[in-house]
Design a protein around this motif. Structure first.
Motif, short mmCIF file in Angstrom:
data_model
loop_
_atom_site.label_atom_id
_atom_site.label_comp_id
_atom_site.label_asym_id
_atom_site.label_seq_id
_atom_site.Cartn_x
_atom_site.Cartn_y
_atom_site.Cartn_z
N ASN A 1 37.39 2.44 35.97
CA ASN A 1 38.18 2.17 37.13
C ASN A 1 39.59 3.27 36.91
O ASN A 1 39.50 4.14 35.76
CB ASN A 1 38.62 0.77 37.18
CG ASN A 1 39.31 -0.01 36.02
OD1 ASN A 1 39.59 0.71 35.04
ND2 ASN A 1 38.83 -1.16 35.91
N GLY B 1 39.35 -5.70 35.25
CA GLY B 1 39.66 -5.33 36.65
C GLY B 1 38.21 -4.95 37.12
O GLY B 1 37.22 -5.23 36.50
N GLN B 2 38.33 -4.58 38.27
CA GLN B 2 37.02 -4.22 38.99
C GLN B 2 36.52 -2.77 38.57
O GLN B 2 37.40 -1.93 38.80
CB GLN B 2 37.08 -4.20 40.49
CG GLN B 2 37.29 -5.51 40.92
CD GLN B 2 36.02 -6.57 40.51
OE1 GLN B 2 34.85 -6.53 41.10
NE2 GLN B 2 36.15 -7.63 39.73
N LYS C 1 27.89 -4.33 34.52
CA LYS C 1 28.88 -4.10 35.15
C LYS C 1 29.29 -5.51 36.06
O LYS C 1 30.25 -5.84 36.26
CB LYS C 1 28.81 -3.23 36.39
CG LYS C 1 29.89 -2.85 37.27
CD LYS C 1 29.34 -1.76 38.37
CE LYS C 1 28.76 -2.56 39.30
NZ LYS C 1 29.44 -2.98 40.69
N GLU C 2 28.28 -5.81 36.66
CA GLU C 2 28.25 -7.19 37.51
C GLU C 2 29.10 -8.29 36.60
O GLU C 2 29.95 -9.13 37.06
CB GLU C 2 26.91 -7.93 37.88
CG GLU C 2 26.35 -7.07 39.04
CD GLU C 2 24.82 -7.36 39.11
OE1 GLU C 2 24.64 -8.22 38.81
OE2 GLU C 2 24.16 -6.53 40.10
N GLN C 3 28.77 -8.53 35.38
CA GLN C 3 29.04 -9.78 34.54
C GLN C 3 30.28 -9.25 34.08
O GLN C 3 31.56 -10.19 34.12
CB GLN C 3 28.26 -9.61 33.39
CG GLN C 3 26.70 -10.28 33.51
CD GLN C 3 25.99 -10.37 32.26
OE1 GLN C 3 26.05 -9.55 31.37
NE2 GLN C 3 24.77 -10.98 32.51
N ASN D 1 32.76 -7.69 35.83
CA ASN D 1 33.44 -7.66 37.09
C ASN D 1 33.57 -9.22 37.30
O ASN D 1 34.73 -9.54 37.93
CB ASN D 1 32.50 -6.89 38.25
CG ASN D 1 33.19 -5.53 38.43
OD1 ASN D 1 33.89 -4.86 37.68
ND2 ASN D 1 32.37 -4.87 39.14
N GLN D 2 32.75 -9.97 37.09
CA GLN D 2 32.98 -11.55 37.40
C GLN D 2 33.87 -11.98 36.30
O GLN D 2 34.65 -12.87 36.85
CB GLN D 2 31.74 -12.24 37.19
CG GLN D 2 30.40 -12.07 38.30
CD GLN D 2 29.18 -12.69 38.00
OE1 GLN D 2 29.14 -13.11 36.92
NE2 GLN D 2 28.55 -13.13 38.90
N LEU D 3 33.94 -11.50 34.90
CA LEU D 3 34.88 -12.07 34.13
C LEU D 3 36.18 -11.25 34.47
O LEU D 3 37.25 -11.99 33.98
CB LEU D 3 34.76 -11.49 32.71
CG LEU D 3 33.10 -12.31 32.32
CD1 LEU D 3 32.76 -11.54 30.82
CD2 LEU D 3 33.46 -13.82 31.83
N ASN D 4 36.40 -10.25 35.01
CA ASN D 4 37.54 -9.54 35.53
C ASN D 4 38.45 -8.96 34.17
O ASN D 4 39.61 -9.08 34.41
CB ASN D 4 38.11 -10.21 36.40
CG ASN D 4 39.35 -9.46 37.20
OD1 ASN D 4 38.97 -8.25 37.72
ND2 ASN D 4 40.37 -9.95 37.57
N THR D 5 37.73 -8.77 33.01
CA THR D 5 38.51 -8.57 31.85
C THR D 5 39.34 -7.30 32.08
O THR D 5 40.12 -6.85 31.55
CB THR D 5 37.50 -8.24 30.64
OG1 THR D 5 37.05 -9.74 30.55
CG2 THR D 5 38.29 -8.10 29.59
#
Length: 152
Positions: free
Chosen positions: A47, A29-30, A19-21, A23-27
């Motif tokens: 989401n 969204g959050q 999830k962290e990875q 979210n960093q990529l934002n592929t």
């Protein structure tokens, strides 16, 4: 028999890491984790637009002809999709060599995915049970680094 607490802890650790990875990529969204209220939730992250099931595997992605996920997740996908047809659903496998992704779509049933039964498996409940699993042949699975959300 597996140590259930250890297995759940292992899975939760990798769900959080993925999830962290993501979210960093934002592929997508959050994303939020779904497990805050149920250790056996059908999908790990979500989401308003996406549901994602993450599987951590101690194998290379092409060691076997298929990668698998529980059939109960396919059934839940069909239920949620009926309620909101704009939702999209993905399975992500993090393997020892790479991360892989496959999108669930009703049109893929019997074309890209099939079910078989795993008998007498400990599926995280602490006892042996028969479980139906979905098999996705590796030729239909994309390496995450080659994945483009818009072209799926």
């Amino acid at each position: 028999m597996r140590n259930i607490k250890q297995q759940v802890s292992y899975g939760k650790y990798w769900e959080n890491k993925c999830k962290e990875q993501l979210n960093q990529l934002n592929t997508f969204g959050q994303l939020d984790l779904t497990d805050s209220y149920n250790d056996f939730e059908n999908f790990d992250m979500f989401n308003d637009n996406y549901y994602i099931e993450h599987k951590q595997r101690k194998i290379t992605g092409t060691r076997y002809p298929t990668l698998v996920f529980d059939y109960v997740k396919w059934r839940r996908f069909l239920e949620l999709k009926k309620d909101n047809t704009s939702l999209r659903f993905f399975v992500i496998w993090t393997c020892t060599d790479d991360r892989y992704i496959w999108e669930m779509k009703e049109s893929k049933w019997n074309n890209e995915v099939y079910v078989n039964r795993w008998e007498q498996q400990d599926r995280g409940r602490g006892y042996l049970q028969d479980t139906d699993v979905c098999n996705v042949p590796v030729q239909y699975i994309t390496k995450f680094k080659d994945f483009n959300l818009e072209s799926v």
